[in-house]
Write an enzyme that holds these catalytic residues in place. Sequence first.
Site, PDB file in Angstrom:
ATOM      1  CE  LYS A 197     -14.470  16.961  -9.575  1.00 48.37           C
ATOM      2  NZ  LYS A 197     -13.620  17.430  -8.314  1.00 48.37           N
ATOM      3  CD  GLU A 203      -2.933   8.695 -16.967  1.00 46.16           C
ATOM      4  OE1 GLU A 203      -3.569   9.287 -17.291  1.00 46.16           O
ATOM      5  OE2 GLU A 203      -1.905   8.598 -16.355  1.00 46.16           O
ATOM      6  N   GLY A 255     -11.918  13.809  -6.212  1.00 43.81           N
ATOM      7  CA  GLY A 255     -11.556  12.367  -6.954  1.00 43.81           C
ATOM      8  C   GLY A 255     -11.097  11.378  -5.853  1.00 43.81           C
ATOM      9  NE  ARG A 256      -6.813  14.276  -2.409  1.00 40.60           N
ATOM     10  CZ  ARG A 256      -6.829  15.234  -3.074  1.00 40.60           C
ATOM     11  NH1 ARG A 256      -6.696  15.246  -4.297  1.00 40.60           N
ATOM     12  NH2 ARG A 256      -6.441  16.681  -2.622  1.00 40.60           N
ATOM     13  CD  GLU A 341      -4.244  13.245  -5.949  1.00 39.24           C
ATOM     14  OE1 GLU A 341      -3.539  12.894  -6.937  1.00 39.24           O
ATOM     15  OE2 GLU A 341      -5.297  12.941  -6.021  1.00 39.24           O
ATOM     16  CG  HIS A 372       7.088 -13.498   6.599  1.00 36.01           C
ATOM     17  ND1 HIS A 372       7.965 -14.667   7.344  1.00 36.01           N
ATOM     18  CD2 HIS A 372       5.826 -13.610   7.198  1.00 36.01           C
ATOM     19  CE1 HIS A 372       6.986 -15.182   8.144  1.00 36.01           C
ATOM     20  NE2 HIS A 372       6.073 -14.402   8.072  1.00 36.01           N
ATOM     21  CE  LYS A 501      -3.022  14.715 -14.204  1.00 37.59           C
ATOM     22  NZ  LYS A 501      -4.357  15.457 -13.882  1.00 37.59           N
TER      23      LYS A 501
HETATM   24  O1  F6P Z   1      -3.819  13.202 -11.619  1.00 38.79           O
HETATM   25  C1  F6P Z   1      -4.457  13.397 -10.473  1.00 38.79           C
HETATM   26  C2  F6P Z   1      -6.029  13.191 -10.553  1.00 38.79           C
HETATM   27  O2  F6P Z   1      -6.363  14.485 -10.881  1.00 38.79           O
HETATM   28  C3  F6P Z   1      -6.690  12.701  -9.190  1.00 38.79           C
HETATM   29  O3  F6P Z   1      -6.831  13.684  -8.543  1.00 38.79           O
HETATM   30  C4  F6P Z   1      -7.668  12.145  -9.812  1.00 38.79           C
HETATM   31  O4  F6P Z   1      -8.197  11.076  -8.735  1.00 38.79           O
HETATM   32  C5  F6P Z   1      -7.247  11.474 -10.886  1.00 38.79           C
HETATM   33  O5  F6P Z   1      -6.426  12.386 -11.611  1.00 38.79           O
HETATM   34  C6  F6P Z   1      -8.267  10.898 -11.972  1.00 38.79           C
HETATM   35  O6  F6P Z   1      -9.001  11.863 -12.536  1.00 38.79           O
HETATM   36  P1  F6P Z   1     -10.336  11.779 -13.277  1.00 38.79           P
HETATM   37  O7  F6P Z   1     -11.203  11.088 -12.535  1.00 38.79           O
HETATM   38  O8  F6P Z   1     -10.693  13.191 -13.678  1.00 38.79           O
HETATM   39  O9  F6P Z   1     -10.069  11.251 -14.540  1.00 38.79           O
END
Ligand code: F6P
Length: 537
Positions: A197, A203, A255-256, A341, A372, A501
């Site tokens: 987003k 990452e 995002g979620r 979250e 199990h 972060k």
């Molecule tokens: O670290 C949390 C977060 O902001 C989430 O809410 C989001 O889904 C994820 O990181 C990834 O964010 P982005 O889509 O901006 O890379």
Amino acid sequence: MQLNSLKTLASDAQDEAILGLFETAPNRAQSFSASTGDVLFDYSKTQITEEVRNALIALCDEAGLASRRAAMFDGEKINETEGRAVLHTALRNLDGGPVEVDGLDVMPDVLDTLQRMRVFAEEVRGGAVTGAGGAFTDVVNIGIGGSDLGPVMATHALSPYHDGPRLHYVSNVDGAHIADTLRQLDPTRTLVIVASKTFTTIETMTNARTARAWMEDGGGAPGKQFAAVSSALDKTQAFGIPQERVFGFADWVGGRYSVWGPVGLPVMIAVGSNAFDAFLRGGQAMDVHFRAADWVENMPVMLALVGIWHRQVLGHASRAVLPYDQRLLRLPAYFQQLEMESNGKSVAMDGSTLTVPSGPVVWGEPGTNGQHAFYQLIHQGTDVIPCEFMVAAEGHEPELTHHHRLLLANCLAQSEALMRGRSLGEARQRMAEKGLEGDELERQARHRVFPGNRPSTTLMYPMLTPFVLGQIIALYEHRVFVEGVLLGINSFDQWGVELGKELATSLGPIVDGEESATGKDGSTAALVAYAMRHRDQ
Ligand code: F6P
């Protein structure tokens, strides 16, 4: 939240035998369940009585749930700490009319992007767009959190409908993830979708750069073989992804909550645009139900009230999500982000401290595997863990119906066992039948007692189709919303992820050896020193 009347009811209810409730009200299963379409939510195996339910429902009116719900669907800026509307529902509003934000209808853009996704997905599937070496055999989605968990979950869930190229998901910055994924792929016939987003997530951007270098080195053509999904169109351009391969979405999609839009592109490539449309329509059907049904018949509302009852009233710290559906293996992880979250907050919308517990820890695994592993604790541990079972009436494999019946029997057996338990008397009887006597009989019997009276709910659906998956995901989204409204919190921000972060950014040069760890606490400095010592050996 006015929990006082409920607290009083709770002390009576905790002693209430759930099984006894069925004896006094033979129709309890019907009256303590809600349904929409063919999906059934049964919460009769809980200690919720008519009186408790009435008190829980009263919370909805006290909290102004109807007007908060209208505010969300109408595009008001209910995400107050970020000044944003919350309109993931618009992404599945296929034929529901205009939705305005700041006086502008957002639907033309939503439908236009959806149409672009359909065209691109079908071109990839049909081989009309290709990589340097020919038609795409594989798609790698690079994203994390909401830009990963939803599509991963849906790709597994819809595997019987998967007839497009193979899909792979890379989320972790741990180089092992991308290395293990790319090793098996042809850089000239792989499409990479960078989903972020913000297009700043460390990452994702690190993995995207690594994938680009791999493709360049292997004779692929990143200019043709990269696509992006983002709200930050300036950044996708700066990364070098051509505009026609960028699928944007607005900041009012969290995002979620984003799997319904461009973040769902890999799923659409896998299952095709028709199946993806059916997924959207399932979500939309749940929206229609959520907006129209009375509280007591409203599935998301009742699911939320059961959640509030178990967490905020009775104080159970976690809830287990137990899909008896192997293809929902990533659903618990998806729900972890969606619920934790969203509702893992201790400050109310107005800045005051929350006076009730925040949302619970959510965890789980598919059945029967979990049986199990950790069900021992669920049945005989000292803590009560409300369980949310889910199971289809039918599987997708007509030749394996005997498997599905066993699965179903196990699911139903677990909720029955949790409720029924086994008394000391019954356990003694069993030991006596085995020939034990005296102290040994007593000792062995005590290990075989199940306290029972442990609450669970069951969600049943005909079969895990794209439409049903859409219903289930939208059901849980609205559950989270309702719980958030009753708690008075903002379910749509996530400030709790920021500090880690920031510290990771400041630790970067220290771990690289460019700066010293002076100023860090002793533990952190010692751990850095350990890593550096071992790395340099
Ligand atoms: O670290 C949390 C977060 O902001 C989430 O809410 C989001 O889904 C994820 O990181 C990834 O964010 P982005 O889509 O901006 O890379």
